[in-house]
Write an enzyme that holds these catalytic residues in place. Sequence first.
Site, PDB file in Angstrom:
ATOM      1  N   HIS A  48       0.817  -1.210   0.000  1.00  0.00           N
ATOM      2  CA  HIS A  48       0.000   0.000   0.000  1.00  0.00           C
ATOM      3  C   HIS A  48       0.853   1.263   0.000  1.00  0.00           C
ATOM      4  O   HIS A  48       0.492   2.257  -0.621  1.00  0.00           O
ATOM      5  CB  HIS A  48      -0.924  -0.004   1.227  1.00  0.00           C
ATOM      6  CG  HIS A  48      -1.979   1.044   1.197  1.00  0.00           C
ATOM      7  ND1 HIS A  48      -3.089   0.964   0.381  1.00  0.00           N
ATOM      8  CD2 HIS A  48      -2.104   2.204   1.886  1.00  0.00           C
ATOM      9  CE1 HIS A  48      -3.849   2.029   0.573  1.00  0.00           C
ATOM     10  NE2 HIS A  48      -3.276   2.792   1.483  1.00  0.00           N
ATOM     11  N   HIS A  95     -10.151   2.636  -1.003  1.00  0.00           N
ATOM     12  CA  HIS A  95     -10.344   2.241   0.395  1.00  0.00           C
ATOM     13  C   HIS A  95     -11.167   0.955   0.401  1.00  0.00           C
ATOM     14  O   HIS A  95     -12.212   0.855   1.038  1.00  0.00           O
ATOM     15  CB  HIS A  95     -11.022   3.357   1.191  1.00  0.00           C
ATOM     16  CG  HIS A  95     -10.278   3.692   2.448  1.00  0.00           C
ATOM     17  ND1 HIS A  95     -10.877   3.994   3.627  1.00  0.00           N
ATOM     18  CD2 HIS A  95      -8.942   3.755   2.712  1.00  0.00           C
ATOM     19  CE1 HIS A  95      -9.976   4.250   4.565  1.00  0.00           C
ATOM     20  NE2 HIS A  95      -8.789   4.108   4.030  1.00  0.00           N
TER      21      HIS A  95
END
Length: 742
Positions: A48, A95
């Site tokens: 990430h 998300h």
Amino acid sequence: MQNEPVVTIDIARELGLTDEEYQMVLDYLGRMPTYTELGMYSVMWSEHCSYKNSIAQIKTLPRSGGRLLVGAGEENAGLVDIGDGLAVAFKIESHNHPSAIEPFQGAATGVGGILRDIFTMGARPIAACDSLRFGDPENPRVQYLVKGVVSGIGHYGNCFGVPTVAGEIYFDRSYQGNPLVNAMAVGIVRHDQTASATAEGDGNPVMIVGSSTGRDGIHGATFASVDLSEESESKRPSVQVGDPFTEKLLLEATLEIIREDLIVGIQDMGAAGITCSSCEMSAKGKSGMNIDLDLVPTREEGMSAYEILLSESQERMLVVAKKGNEERVREIFSKWDLHAVTIGHVTGDGLVTMARDGEVKAVVPADSLVLGGGAPVYHRETRRPDYLDVTQSFRMESVPVPADLSGVLTTLLAAPNIASKRWVYEQYDTSVRTNTAAGPGGDAAVIRVKDTRKALSVKTDCNGRYVYLNPRRGGAIAVAEAARNVVCTGAQPLAITNCLNFGNPYKPEVYYQFSEAIAGMGEACRLFDTPVTGGNVSFYNENPSGAVYPTPVIGMLGLVEDLDHITGAAFMAENDDIILLGSNRNEINGSEYLATQHGIVGGDAPYLRLEEEKALHDALLQAIRAGQVRSAHDVSDGGIAVTLAESCFLGRTPVGATVSIDTKGFRKDALYFGEAQSRVVISCNPEHSDAILESAGKAGIAATVIGRTGGDRLRINEDIDCSIADLVNAHESTLERMLEES
């Protein structure tokens, strides 16, 4: 004072580091790391944060040129010049994993994070968009996720005061256990009022501003870098909790300190919190930081250095102020009822040093943790998936042509992927700040730029089914359709941001999809001169039942040079000519018709030739700017029949149409419902038709008058004859019925 665990390779593995990466940490430090240091490396080297499995591919995309003011990845968001001393900051991020576990907060904090990326650039957010993917909408769990995500997006955007003006929602079983929640934000800034995410100047104070730090979101970046599983439900502490009202205050205070030129740099505390912002700002400025974590405002007792550094509590920024301006920064944030606390200072040694309880807990070279520095970079194995042999063996002769083509059109308009998304966007404030010229429901949204004659056109777009069937062409189509959508509104495409949603990169078949999709995107971006400003990679979007469709979502930015050029998708008047720009193709590959009517996902991706697509954009934009076009609507999901139907009823007053399309050489289902690219249906005053046809011909684009507007029915040849009222009823009722009655 808390005792930290003794670091072992087993602990490193628990934190997500491989054995080789653990050895890299030892080599960088020349010693055994502390537990806090190991935690910092684990989050910063997560997929990430580090893009370790994707950066080599991403660098093949066009990342400069055009109207870009900063290169891709250089700042929190892309920055594009629109003239008059103004620039647009825009970015999209995912998300996904948090939204799968806690849909309301996951989606809400996704919106909050992307808004902070915009205003840390010095830009005031003027619009938000989203791109959402869910499983079967008849499934109760999916319905719960849809309701929670939509509510979270609406809550945060509405409370913050930014209009959510555009988006897309697709439903497919491939997303059943792993929804995709991508949020995009757009802001305006003057060239001389931009801010940078950098730390420079030995001795300059480092301040934390905004909310207090809690334990929410710890290891959120790591959580986003693994496959979802049944155990994910236990990961609720990894989902952050947002407060849009605090974020609104943070926006005003941040823009004020930037306008007063009080700071050297500023960065949002998103993934990996203080660790990420301190290391990235230091590395960019070729500097270091000394930080005393005892000074960080916390909202929970007994937080360790590890917890403070890895917390992803929302609505926080790290600021490097110019020496002597600390008090003024505090005054401004105090006025907005926010913390602004000096927690350290910039150093010139390149080291980030963290202390807690009077003891040094971490001393790490800033450059060793960040993308482009010491973070690992991998080139993964690729293998063409075997399923492509099956899907591409499909031949349309294997399915019958339905007898009732009017019924097929009605069925498609009611299909969840085509049906009206009004149930969703009516929960969003789409017009706050009064700049929205064209909101949800059309090809793209248009937002006026105050005090100018300009407007911005924004769109999110991707058909994951196309990418699944042909990753390279599907990636190119995502860019092409997004560009075509903004052109239909009267805008010149300028640049893209992207959110690349894929499965596990360690699987060669997934990495094949990823690398091929990027290749297709790059080809399209280079031809359209729409460089990539930045974005987000989201891997590990899979669960025990398999990976999601490869979904490289494109956020496209276009510029309308004059408000008079803004063009809608709906027919505007009776007795206008209807013109098809582009050529129909005899195919049903990858279409919503094939999936909905026949239950087949097969064939190649739809037809696309990029040079033809670019010529279409140029010809259409020329006609719009010449004042010749009354409406423009691209042919996409559902084919030309759905495009014509939507053009009839998307306006305030429905307008019917009578259409005659040449059927020679076509199966009728392919002609009406095929999704070949590079086609747009426009309407115009008949006095402009000849000029449009002539200009299109000179550009090498097929152009044909196919009908006339008027009446209260849509008639296409002798094959389709439907009342507009019936079409509207089919289009409007699906999502509301599924979601409100559940």
